[in-house]
Design an enzyme around this catalytic site. Structure first.
Site, PDB file in Angstrom:
ATOM      1  CG  ASP A 141      18.408  -4.393 -19.491  1.00  0.00           C
ATOM      2  OD1 ASP A 141      17.306  -4.001 -19.084  1.00  0.00           O
ATOM      3  OD2 ASP A 141      18.536  -5.043 -20.554  1.00  0.00           O
ATOM      4  NE  ARG A 166      12.798 -14.275 -18.809  1.00  0.00           N
ATOM      5  CZ  ARG A 166      12.257 -13.083 -18.912  1.00  0.00           C
ATOM      6  NH1 ARG A 166      11.530 -12.621 -17.930  1.00  0.00           N
ATOM      7  NH2 ARG A 166      12.403 -12.351 -19.987  1.00  0.00           N
ATOM      8  CE  LYS A 224      17.057 -11.010 -21.486  1.00  0.00           C
ATOM      9  NZ  LYS A 224      15.913 -10.608 -22.282  1.00  0.00           N
ATOM     10  CG  ASN A 225      18.044  -7.921 -24.471  1.00  0.00           C
ATOM     11  OD1 ASN A 225      17.364  -8.867 -24.078  1.00  0.00           O
ATOM     12  ND2 ASN A 225      18.173  -6.803 -23.780  1.00  0.00           N
ATOM     13  CB  CYS A 229      11.040  -8.379 -16.467  1.00  0.00           C
ATOM     14  SG  CYS A 229      12.255  -9.696 -16.349  1.00  0.00           S
ATOM     15  NE  ARG A 281       7.967  -5.997 -23.765  1.00  0.00           N
ATOM     16  CZ  ARG A 281       6.726  -5.527 -23.724  1.00  0.00           C
ATOM     17  NH1 ARG A 281       5.774  -6.209 -23.122  1.00  0.00           N
ATOM     18  NH2 ARG A 281       6.433  -4.392 -24.283  1.00  0.00           N
ATOM     19  NE  ARG A 322       9.309  -4.388 -20.713  1.00  0.00           N
ATOM     20  CZ  ARG A 322      10.177  -5.399 -20.743  1.00  0.00           C
ATOM     21  NH1 ARG A 322       9.989  -6.434 -19.965  1.00  0.00           N
ATOM     22  NH2 ARG A 322      11.206  -5.380 -21.551  1.00  0.00           N
ATOM     23  N   PRO A 323       3.965  -1.109 -23.119  1.00  0.00           N
ATOM     24  CG  PRO A 323       3.401   1.051 -23.803  1.00  0.00           C
ATOM     25  CD  PRO A 323       4.174   0.300 -22.758  1.00  0.00           C
ATOM     26  CB  ILE A 324       3.603  -3.800 -28.244  1.00  0.00           C
ATOM     27  CG1 ILE A 324       2.150  -4.299 -28.270  1.00  0.00           C
ATOM     28  CG2 ILE A 324       4.457  -4.657 -27.327  1.00  0.00           C
ATOM     29  CD1 ILE A 324       2.000  -5.648 -28.964  1.00  0.00           C
ATOM     30  CG  ASP A 325       2.339   2.588 -27.971  1.00  0.00           C
ATOM     31  OD1 ASP A 325       3.093   1.929 -27.236  1.00  0.00           O
ATOM     32  OD2 ASP A 325       2.425   3.822 -28.095  1.00  0.00           O
ATOM     33  CB  ILE A 371      14.263   3.076 -19.829  1.00  0.00           C
ATOM     34  CG1 ILE A 371      15.599   3.772 -20.124  1.00  0.00           C
ATOM     35  CG2 ILE A 371      13.750   2.303 -21.044  1.00  0.00           C
ATOM     36  CD1 ILE A 371      15.621   4.715 -21.310  1.00  0.00           C
TER      37      ILE A 371
HETATM   38  C1  UD1 Z   1      14.517  -4.025 -24.614  1.00  0.00           C
HETATM   39  C2  UD1 Z   1      15.292  -5.094 -23.891  1.00  0.00           C
HETATM   40  C3  UD1 Z   1      15.338  -4.793 -22.392  1.00  0.00           C
HETATM   41  C4  UD1 Z   1      15.861  -3.385 -22.149  1.00  0.00           C
HETATM   42  C5  UD1 Z   1      15.108  -2.352 -22.977  1.00  0.00           C
HETATM   43  C6  UD1 Z   1      15.700  -0.958 -22.882  1.00  0.00           C
HETATM   44  C7  UD1 Z   1      14.849  -7.033 -25.254  1.00  0.00           C
HETATM   45  C8  UD1 Z   1      14.126  -8.306 -25.396  1.00  0.00           C
HETATM   46  N1  UD1 Z   1      14.613  -6.359 -24.118  1.00  0.00           N
HETATM   47  O1  UD1 Z   1      13.181  -4.087 -24.110  1.00  0.00           O
HETATM   48  O2  UD1 Z   1      16.193  -5.740 -21.778  1.00  0.00           O
HETATM   49  O3  UD1 Z   1      15.695  -3.064 -20.783  1.00  0.00           O
HETATM   50  O4  UD1 Z   1      15.116  -2.748 -24.366  1.00  0.00           O
HETATM   51  O5  UD1 Z   1      17.034  -0.995 -23.253  1.00  0.00           O
HETATM   52  O6  UD1 Z   1      15.635  -6.633 -26.086  1.00  0.00           O
HETATM   53  N2  UD1 Z   1       7.600   1.656 -25.245  1.00  0.00           N
HETATM   54  C9  UD1 Z   1       6.367   2.156 -25.559  1.00  0.00           C
HETATM   55  N3  UD1 Z   1       5.718   1.628 -26.641  1.00  0.00           N
HETATM   56  C10 UD1 Z   1       6.257   0.638 -27.392  1.00  0.00           C
HETATM   57  C11 UD1 Z   1       7.525   0.135 -27.064  1.00  0.00           C
HETATM   58  C12 UD1 Z   1       8.173   0.675 -25.978  1.00  0.00           C
HETATM   59  O7  UD1 Z   1       5.845   3.036 -24.896  1.00  0.00           O
HETATM   60  O8  UD1 Z   1       5.604   0.201 -28.350  1.00  0.00           O
HETATM   61  C13 UD1 Z   1       8.308   2.197 -24.064  1.00  0.00           C
HETATM   62  C14 UD1 Z   1       8.497   1.144 -22.992  1.00  0.00           C
HETATM   63  O9  UD1 Z   1       7.383   1.028 -22.170  1.00  0.00           O
HETATM   64  C15 UD1 Z   1       9.708   1.684 -22.256  1.00  0.00           C
HETATM   65  C16 UD1 Z   1      10.535   2.313 -23.371  1.00  0.00           C
HETATM   66  O10 UD1 Z   1       9.617   2.551 -24.450  1.00  0.00           O
HETATM   67  O11 UD1 Z   1       9.322   2.676 -21.343  1.00  0.00           O
HETATM   68  C17 UD1 Z   1      11.670   1.476 -23.862  1.00  0.00           C
HETATM   69  O12 UD1 Z   1      11.198   0.237 -24.303  1.00  0.00           O
HETATM   70  P1  UD1 Z   1      11.958  -0.628 -25.403  1.00  0.00           P
HETATM   71  O13 UD1 Z   1      13.241   0.017 -25.811  1.00  0.00           O
HETATM   72  O14 UD1 Z   1      10.969  -0.988 -26.438  1.00  0.00           O
HETATM   73  O15 UD1 Z   1      12.309  -1.903 -24.558  1.00  0.00           O
HETATM   74  P2  UD1 Z   1      11.987  -3.381 -24.888  1.00  0.00           P
HETATM   75  O16 UD1 Z   1      12.168  -3.639 -26.354  1.00  0.00           O
HETATM   76  O17 UD1 Z   1      10.728  -3.798 -24.208  1.00  0.00           O
END
Ligand code: UD1
Length: 416
Positions: free
Chosen positions: A305, A397, A22-23, A117, A93, A122-125, A327
């Site tokens: 996960d 999903r 999936k990922n 989920c 996501r 889960r910010p995208i900063d 995480i």
């Molecule tokens: C991806 C996977 C998810 C998995 C996770 C960790 C996908 C679609 N999803 O999620 O299944 O659980 O990796 O292996 O591939 N963070 C920030 N700012 C950001 C981005 C992330 O603070 O801009 C934080 C997140 O809140 C979290 C941590 O970094 O605490 C890890 O997030 P990230 O590795 O980005 O996970 P996802 O890409 O959301």
């Protein structure tokens, strides 16, 4: 909303074949936009997250065709770079990958904040900071983002956290940028290697994927390619855990053992009878399971996960198991549902304690998120009586044909 109904206590036996990851798929599909020709993706899982991405591509007027053999053809020649609204973006996501892909190709993306989920804030900063470093400006209005650049230029980017999503999204934005981009403290997950290989198959120049330093030399044109989605290590891990929980002999096919090392070691530590071969694992009836401690970490550490799925198996180990979730902040909601089935659990901030061995009893439970739902499937298979998992759409999903796969090895499970 669907429900999954399980009459527990059946001993499973047979073989289960793992589907495409999936990922990986959820990144590879939006990245087709970056290509100037048609791409073919093989081993694409038939899951609702993939359908949601197909809907976004259709909304953008891309050509898309799915064949029964799991291949997906995507042609982005006809794309209209329209706004991706709430209804489409909030479904998952991974819709955030359209930000990097559209920015990389058209220098502009307008879309709503992604869904997914609820396992933390889960910010995208980190994604946005990466785009800015490459020369983009970002206008944020409520939940709506307009990201655009006159020109994208290679840059040195350091990620404060080795985020999977940010690493991939920055690769997308940088792949056609002018000059060289370096991502330092990049995520090293196998899905990142799969995505980088795919882009390189199209003619990109990416090196270092799978290490903490990724180098991307921008190119002007990306050509057609054929690319295969790697096997889903989380799905594989889930079936291995199911094997440990309630099989007499379960073979999990189509795995990459290196991707599962942290789980397989933990299973052995628990006393699970598991034999790992080149591309499969055989799990035999495992009695006298022991308690273990698990700390989630970025790859190659124990995947967040899988902690929710392993938590169910911990109810069957003698003694007190501990999970330290590093995480996401809110990834123990499954434990409150497990409690309804008789599990002895305690949550304290980012730690959870699970006492075993406990008899689980079927009841009505709620899948709060995808992997929580998978953990409840494991619980339902072990439990005495009938378990009804509400909100089961979340499970669909990420797990292709989960009900059919489990039924084929002897589970009494239905989707309603
Ligand atoms: C991806 C996977 C998810 C998995 C996770 C960790 C996908 C679609 N999803 O999620 O299944 O659980 O990796 O292996 O591939 N963070 C920030 N700012 C950001 C981005 C992330 O603070 O801009 C934080 C997140 O809140 C979290 C941590 O970094 O605490 C890890 O997030 P990230 O590795 O980005 O996970 P996802 O890409 O959301």
């Amino acid at each position: 909303m669907h429900k999954i109904i399980i009459n527990g206590g059946k001993k499973l036996e047979g073989e289960i074949t793992v589907s495409g990851a999936k990922n990986s798929a959820v990144a590879l599909i939006p990245a087709a936009i970056l290509c100037d020709e048609t791409i073919t993706l093989a081993n694409v899982p038939n899951i609702s997250d993939v359908e949601a991405l197909e809907d976004i591509l259709k909304h953008l007027n891309a050509g898309i065709e799915r064949r029964d053999n799991g291949e997906l053809y995507i042609s982005s020649n006809t794309i209209e770079n329209k706004k991706i609204d709430k209804k489409l973006a909030k479904k998952l996501r991974a819709s955030y990958y359209f930000m990097g892909a559209l920015l990389g190709k058209y220098k502009k993306c307008e879309m709503c904040f992604p869904g997914g989920c609820s396992i933390g804030t889960r910010p995208i900063d980190l994604h946005l900071k990466g785009f800015e470093a490459l020369g983009a400006t970002i206008k944020e209005k409520g939940d709506n983002y307009i990201i655009q650049a006159d020109e994208l230029k290679g840059a040195k980017i350091y990620l404060d956290f080795a985020s999977v999503g940010a690493t991939i999204n920055i690769m997308f934005a940088a792949v056609r940028a002018e000059g060289t981009t370096i991502i330092n403290n990049a995520a090293k997950e196998p899905e990142i290697v799969n995505v980088a290989t795919y882009l390189n198959n199209m003619g990109a120049k990416i090196t270092g994927a799978g290490t903490k330093k990724i180098k991307i030399e921008g190119v002007k044109y990306l050509h057609s390619c054929f690319h295969e989605v790697i096997p889903d290590r989380i799905e594989a891990g889930t079936y291995e855990i199911i094997g440990a929980a309630c099989s007499t002999n379960l073979k999990v096919n189509n795995i990459i053992p290196e991707h599962l090392e942290s789980l397989n070691n933990k299973l052995k530590e628990m006393g699970v009878d598991i034999t790992v071969n080149d591309d499969s694992a055989i799990i035999k009836e495992s009695t006298n399971l022991k308690s273990v401690c698990v700390t989630t970490a970025v790859y190659p550490g124990f995947p967040t996960d899988l902690q929710q799925v392993l938590a169910t198996l911990m109810t069957q180990g003698t003694g007190e198991s501990e999970i330290h979730e590093n995480i996401f902040e809110n990834r123990f909601q499954n434990l409150y549902e497990l409690k309804k089935m008789g599990a002895k659990v305690k949550v304290d901030g980012d730690r959870a304690y699970i006492k075993g061995k406990t008899t689980l009893t079927g009841t009505e439970v709620y899948a709060t998120d995808l992997r929580a739902g998978a953990g409840l499937v494991v619980a339902g298979l072990i439990a005495e009586g009938t378990t009804v998992i509400d909100n089961a759409d979340l499970i669909l999903r990420g797990y292709e044909g989960i009900v059919d796969k489990l039924r084929a090895v002897g589970a009494d499970i239905t989707l309603k």
